[in-house]
Design a protein around this motif. Sequence first.
Motif, PDB file in Angstrom:
ATOM      1  N   SER A  59       0.829  -1.214   0.000  1.00 15.46           N
ATOM      2  CA  SER A  59       0.000   0.000   0.000  1.00 15.46           C
ATOM      3  C   SER A  59       0.861   1.260   0.000  1.00 15.46           C
ATOM      4  CB  SER A  59      -0.951   0.001   1.188  1.00 15.46           C
ATOM      5  OG  SER A  59      -0.228   0.001   2.399  1.00 15.46           O
ATOM      6  N   CYS A  62       2.328   1.665  -3.533  1.00 20.75           N
ATOM      7  CA  CYS A  62       1.310   2.141  -4.473  1.00 20.75           C
ATOM      8  C   CYS A  62       0.981   3.607  -4.242  1.00 20.75           C
ATOM      9  CB  CYS A  62       0.045   1.300  -4.378  1.00 20.75           C
ATOM     10  SG  CYS A  62       0.248  -0.327  -5.119  1.00 20.75           S
ATOM     11  N   ASP A  63       0.946   4.030  -2.977  1.00 25.48           N
ATOM     12  CA  ASP A  63       0.679   5.436  -2.684  1.00 25.48           C
ATOM     13  C   ASP A  63       1.750   6.336  -3.286  1.00 25.48           C
ATOM     14  OD1 ASP A  63      -1.641   4.868  -1.351  1.00 25.48           O
ATOM     15  OD2 ASP A  63      -0.751   4.993   0.654  1.00 25.48           O
ATOM     16  N   VAL A  67      -0.391   7.872  -6.407  1.00 21.14           N
ATOM     17  CA  VAL A  67      -1.177   8.966  -5.831  1.00 21.14           C
ATOM     18  C   VAL A  67      -0.457  10.289  -6.045  1.00 21.14           C
ATOM     19  CG1 VAL A  67      -2.149   9.901  -3.707  1.00 21.14           C
ATOM     20  CG2 VAL A  67      -2.207   7.451  -4.120  1.00 21.14           C
ATOM     21  N   ASP A  69       0.388  14.089  -5.168  1.00 17.79           N
ATOM     22  CA  ASP A  69       0.438  14.962  -3.992  1.00 17.79           C
ATOM     23  C   ASP A  69       0.061  16.371  -4.432  1.00 17.79           C
ATOM     24  OD1 ASP A  69       1.286  12.943  -2.316  1.00 17.79           O
ATOM     25  OD2 ASP A  69       3.404  13.324  -2.707  1.00 17.79           O
TER      26      ASP A  69
END
Length: 105
Positions: A59, A62-63, A67, A69
Amino acid sequence: KILDLCNACHILCFLAGDADVTAASIAREGLGVSKKIGNDDDGTVDTSESTSMTLPDFSAFCDILFVEDSDNSSLWRPRYHDFSYAGKAAALRFGLMCLLSDLYG
């Protein structure tokens, strides 16, 4: 800031797709993925006892990789869609290694 495991793996995934063959080879070796990523790859990972790999949490990896920012626009780092095809392949393969490590230990 201290360079943590997830950030280091993110950098290595990006460098695994570099045009410089030496840099890409060193990055793939650091990630623990095979030299060739593609159709002729046998899909094996070296799991000998002399090579002990510490993998980041799936996790967290993957972040960092996927993801955006939006709150800190001064810090730019390449995301998955910015990687070359070889870098994307290395990132996906390494991500699967992280997932399997989280599931099976």
